[in-house]
Design a protein around this motif. Structure first.
Motif, PDB file in Angstrom:
ATOM      1  N   LEU A   8       0.831  -1.213   0.000  1.00 39.79           N
ATOM      2  CA  LEU A   8       0.000   0.000   0.000  1.00 39.79           C
ATOM      3  C   LEU A   8       0.861   1.258   0.000  1.00 39.79           C
ATOM      4  O   LEU A   8       0.591   2.211  -0.731  1.00 39.79           O
ATOM      5  CB  LEU A   8      -0.883   0.019   1.246  1.00 39.79           C
ATOM      6  CG  LEU A   8      -2.263  -0.612   1.127  1.00 39.79           C
ATOM      7  CD1 LEU A   8      -2.997  -0.524   2.460  1.00 39.79           C
ATOM      8  CD2 LEU A   8      -3.052   0.117   0.048  1.00 39.79           C
ATOM      9  N   GLY A   9       1.903   1.250   0.819  1.00 42.11           N
ATOM     10  CA  GLY A   9       2.779   2.412   0.900  1.00 42.11           C
ATOM     11  C   GLY A   9       3.510   2.678  -0.407  1.00 42.11           C
ATOM     12  O   GLY A   9       3.789   3.813  -0.763  1.00 42.11           O
ATOM     13  N   SER A  10       3.824   1.585  -1.149  1.00 38.81           N
ATOM     14  CA  SER A  10       4.551   1.747  -2.406  1.00 38.81           C
ATOM     15  C   SER A  10       3.667   2.310  -3.513  1.00 38.81           C
ATOM     16  O   SER A  10       4.114   3.147  -4.285  1.00 38.81           O
ATOM     17  CB  SER A  10       5.131   0.407  -2.867  1.00 38.81           C
ATOM     18  OG  SER A  10       5.985  -0.114  -1.886  1.00 38.81           O
ATOM     19  N   VAL A  11       2.423   1.838  -3.599  1.00 33.73           N
ATOM     20  CA  VAL A  11       1.589   2.261  -4.731  1.00 33.73           C
ATOM     21  C   VAL A  11       0.871   3.576  -4.475  1.00 33.73           C
ATOM     22  O   VAL A  11       0.510   4.271  -5.422  1.00 33.73           O
ATOM     23  CB  VAL A  11       0.556   1.191  -5.158  1.00 33.73           C
ATOM     24  CG1 VAL A  11       1.261  -0.035  -5.692  1.00 33.73           C
ATOM     25  CG2 VAL A  11      -0.372   0.831  -4.027  1.00 33.73           C
ATOM     26  N   THR A  12       0.637   3.926  -3.224  1.00 32.25           N
ATOM     27  CA  THR A  12      -0.046   5.190  -2.990  1.00 32.25           C
ATOM     28  C   THR A  12       0.972   6.291  -2.763  1.00 32.25           C
ATOM     29  O   THR A  12       2.149   6.047  -2.561  1.00 32.25           O
ATOM     30  CB  THR A  12      -0.983   5.129  -1.760  1.00 32.25           C
ATOM     31  OG1 THR A  12      -0.283   4.546  -0.684  1.00 32.25           O
ATOM     32  CG2 THR A  12      -2.223   4.345  -2.051  1.00 32.25           C
TER      33      THR A  12
END
Lengths: 175, 162
Positions: free
Chosen positions: B80-84
């Protein structure tokens, strides 16, 4: 017209149509996208133009020897300290750190220090740390810094050293 | 913060103009040309970020990260942290809300570290400066940093992540 320009116009048109339609027919997530876009746009307009002017002034006035002395291949640990400081006061995230990295490199900063700076910029930006410490506690922030700063410096320098052997250049897209 | 930046720009411009008018004009042209060239990529990034953030229903992050714990929770947080992509003033209040719902400090470290150090949405922008290979490696380093910080946080806060 260039392909990238066509792509850009299509992208903007689609995005505009999506948001426009969402406000007309009251589609929740589309409206939210519009609100987000407006917030992002405002943040970008507040940060990016002055940053680009300051970077260009840096390019115009600061002499190569000055940057080389502080951030060049022979600058040693002092160069990394400069990189941490520079990362601490960096604003605007990706919009500013890559153009700045390109300018620093062109002025003679070593790739080791430039990539260490890019690592630090994701780890120790002061405004970010203030938010973090106040919401998650100072211990969380301190542990994160103690772990990530040495590692970011080490891995960034290793990547820079590896790239130096490959005649690699950071490009400034307009130059 | 923006005021400081604009103030610094005005002060620097004034000093530069007093010292050399032509050089200053050249610098301004340089800044304008670079900005114009990179603006389409900025628009992709802010456009995609706006849509991606809007597509995440309210409370979804809390539900997903609150339910998954242990190692799968960490992996999910990193994903989640990578894509958002979100600004700090959104991310950290969200992290505090997640904490209140029982999400571990380790998962929050995984989430906030990848948020700041790994960028899927910003890939085209980063690529135009660094090239594909250096961009990929740099983001890989971001993942390593996030994993290391997650492990240290878990250890010190006494959380089990495996």
């Amino acid at each position: 017209m260039k392909r990238s320009a066509v792509f850009f116009i299509v992208f903007i048109t689609l995005l505009g149509a999506l948001i426009g339609a969402s406000f007309l027919w009251d589609i929740g997530w589309g409206r939210q996208a519009g609100i987000n876009l407006w917030a992002n746009l405002r943040e970008m307009l507040a940060i990016v133009p002055p940053s680009f002017v300051l970077i260009a002034l840096f390019d115009t006035w600061v002499k190569r020897e000055q940057v080389e002395g502080q951030l060049g291949t022979s600058s040693g640990i002092r160069g990394y300290l400069w990189a941490v400081l520079l990362a601490g006061v960096s604003v605007g995230g990706a919009y500013v750190m890559f153009p700045l990295a390109a300018s620093l490199h062109r002025k003679g900063a070593s790739l080791r220090i430039v990539f260490a700076y890019l690592g630090f910029a994701g780890v120790c930006r002061i405004p970010m740390m203030l938010f973090e410490a106040s919401y998650l506690g100072p211990l969380f922030t301190i542990l994160r810094l103690v772990t990530a700063i040495p590692l970011a410096g080490l891995l960034g320098a290793a990547l820079g050293a590896w790239l130096e052997k490959r005649r690699y250049e950071i490009r400034q897209p307009a130059a | 913060m923006a005021y400081i930046l604009w103030g610094a720009m005005l002060a620097a411009l004034a000093a530069s103009f007093a010292a050399d008018k032509q050089k200053t004009v050249k610098a301004l042209k340089m800044a304008g040309k670079r900005l114009l060239k990179i603006t389409p990529l900025f628009f992709y990034v802010i456009g995609l970020t706006a849509v991606v953030l809007a597509l995440i229903p309210p409370g979804w992050v809390e539900r997903v990260l609150g339910r998954e714990s242990g190692f799968s929770g960490i992996l999910l947080s990193m994903g989640l942290g990578s894509v958002t992509m979100m600004p700090g003033f959104v991310a950290f209040p969200l992290a505090a809300a997640l904490k209140a719902q029982g999400v571990s400090y380790a998962a929050l470290a995984a989430f906030t570290m990848t948020l700041m150090n790994v960028g899927v949405v910003t890939f085209p922008l980063e690529k135009s400066y660094l090239g594909v290979r250096a961009t990929l490696i740099r983001n890989g380093i971001g993942l390593i940093l996030a994993s290391a910080v997650t492990a240290v946080i878990a250890l010190v806060f006494g959380e089990v992540i495996l």
